[in-house]
Write an enzyme that holds these catalytic residues in place. Structure first.
Site, mmCIF file in Angstrom:
data_model
loop_
_atom_site.group_PDB
_atom_site.id
_atom_site.type_symbol
_atom_site.label_atom_id
_atom_site.label_comp_id
_atom_site.label_asym_id
_atom_site.label_seq_id
_atom_site.Cartn_x
_atom_site.Cartn_y
_atom_site.Cartn_z
ATOM 1 N N SER A 46 0.806 -1.423 -0.109
ATOM 2 C CA SER A 46 0.100 0.036 0.167
ATOM 3 C C SER A 46 0.938 1.052 0.022
ATOM 4 C CB SER A 46 -0.734 -0.096 1.284
ATOM 5 O OG SER A 46 -1.738 1.170 1.219
ATOM 6 N N GLU A 47 0.743 2.273 -1.032
ATOM 7 C CA GLU A 47 1.512 3.192 -1.257
ATOM 8 C C GLU A 47 1.725 4.157 -0.226
ATOM 9 O OE1 GLU A 47 -0.562 2.740 -3.520
ATOM 10 O OE2 GLU A 47 -1.590 4.378 -4.306
ATOM 11 N N ASN A 48 0.740 4.394 0.883
ATOM 12 C CA ASN A 48 0.966 5.124 1.966
ATOM 13 C C ASN A 48 1.951 4.708 3.094
ATOM 14 O OD1 ASN A 48 -1.269 3.191 2.198
ATOM 15 N ND2 ASN A 48 -1.781 4.316 3.940
#
Lengths: 212, 239
Positions: A46-48
């Site tokens: 998840s890119e966060n």
């Protein structure tokens, strides 16, 4: 009959391989996680700032500090790790993610992708999409074959501002699967959804394509 | 040396704010945002701000409250889709907007904080993002030059901190906070708990205290969730 959202997601899941680190976009791509074959190990990024996304939490167990890139509450796995946005995009930009599956507004015959902006309409931003298509090894787009108006979305050239040029490897629509191969070979129709005809696909596609 | 530890957001912000300044604000969506500092900046009323933050909160919370109070002149963000007022102010020309790809934004801030004035990335080549920027060939691939970013003030949120300014973040609330902590001329941190010096695991400090000028324990943490998403409990499962 064209493929449903879930059937498109299931087709997307066939691009997964054991041991892959994968980033799934918002919408139909998120559903791909429901079709990871039993026994296959796939790690979702998840890119966060998380590797090893777990399922959604049970009601009452939501944690405001634990969300995915779509801002939904999620859970961790024993193998999960957390990191900063800079580290996250080092994974993405540095080519450490094997596969990105994301949505699209338009795809061109040479694998250009537009999925972030409609000029004159609501402008929300590209988020991480430009980094993903620029840095991930294999990029798969899942989208409806035509717009609600019936206008084609697989075009000779995108008319909307690009997310990336020559970045798409494979396109899955509700009518079939196309190899775009980042423009390195001619656009090719690989699979047709059950009950859909080649004539229907031709009528709904602006780009010219070969048939495998 | 004077202590870095303050009693509250207003004390931490004392003498720091001025009209027309650039502020970096940590967080992804509403996760890991410095909500106490944002509230205190609204209270102060400082205006004509350029705000660098991945998103711009929602209507009525997060950076959205600074929009409502017309304190922001320009946003540098990657995604602002959660905010009706934002759209309205942008379309009416009251608000300037610069979109950066999320990874480019993160790296610009990391670079700025590390004294790196520019770098090259593949992200955005052949798109609007590359317009007007140098594009250069390295080993047969094209890359666009992006500039490092710094700010007059960085406001970050951590889970725990000590009086030295060492910070530890929690889960995905880390996001942009560590880079932003390095890239502010002044960096203020709000934490959920202040712990005694020596009690943080020295091998697992995410932001070393050198990057933090002042910190305080936030009075209130609403920690709102944008999209509560759950799954049903399996029948007969042990809870």
């Amino acid at each position: 009959m064209a493929w449903t959202r879930d059937e498109m997601a299931a087709r997307g899941a066939r691009e997964l391989r054991d041991g892959f680190y994968v980033n799934l976009g918002i919408g139909i791509p998120t559903l791909v996680a429901n079709y990871i074959p039993d026994g296959m190990q796939v790690t979702l990024q998840s890119e966060n700032g998380m590797l090893g996304m777990g399922p959604f939490p049970y009601e009452g167990e939501e944690d405001a500090d634990l969300i995915n890139a779509g801002k939904q509450t999620i859970t961790e796995l024993p193998s999960s790790s957390y990191f900063s946005s800079a580290d996250s995009f080092a994974m993405i930009r540095g080519g450490h993610i094997a596969l990105s599956i994301l949505g699209g507004m338009q795809v061109s015959a040479v694998g250009d992708l537009a999925n972030w902006m409609v000029p004159g309409k609501v402008v929300k931003g590209m988020g991480g999409a430009m980094d993903l298509v620029a840095g991930v090894k294999r990029v798969v787009v899942v989208m409806d074959h035509v717009e609600k108006s019936g206008a084609p979305k697989l075009l000779k050239e995108c008319t909307l501002p690009l997310t990336g040029a020559r970045v798409v490897d494979l396109l899955i629509t509700d009518l079939g699967v196309f190899e775009t191969n980042r423009g390195r070979s001619p656009l090719k129709l690989l699979e047709i959804a059950a009950g859909v005809t080649l004539d229907e696909i031709r009528a709904k596609t602006e780009a010219s394509f070969e048939v495998a | 040396m004077t202590s870095k530890q303050c009693n509250d957001a207003a004390e931490a912000l004392d003498g720091v704010l001025f009209d027309g300044m650039t502020i970096m604000a940590g967080g992804f969506g509403l996760c890991g945002i410095p909500e106490n500092l944002i509230a205190a900046i609204r209270e102060h009323g400082v205006k004509d701000l350029t705000v660098i933050s991945n998103n711009c909160g929602i209507d009525g919370f997060g950076l959205g409250v600074l929009l409502e109070n017309r304190q922001i002149r320009k946003m540098i963000s990657s995604y602002v889709g959660e905010n009706k007022l934002f759209e309205q102010l942008y379309l009416s020309g009251e608000l300037e907007l610069e979109f950066n790809p999320q990874g480019t934004l993160a790296e610009r801030i990391r670079a700025g904080g590390a004294g790196i004035p520019a770098f090259y990335t593949k992200t955005g080549v052949g798109t609007l993002v590359a317009e007007g920027k140098e594009v250069r060939d390295f080993d047969g691939d094209l890359y666009v030059m992006e500039r490092g970013l710094t700010a007059d003030l960085s406001i970050v949120k951590a889970y725990a901190g000590d009086a030295e300014g060492n910070l530890v973040y929690r889960k995905t609330a880390r996001n942009f906070n560590p880079m932003m902590a390095t890239a502010g001329k002044t960096t203020l941190a709000e934490v959920e708990k202040i712990v005694a010096i020596g009690s943080l695991d020295k091998d697992n400090i995410h932001t070393p205290g050198i990057f933090v000028d002042r910190l305080f324990k936030g009075a209130v943490f609403q920690k709102r969730i944008e999209r509560v998403t759950t799954r049903p409990r399996e029948a007969g499962a042990n809870v």
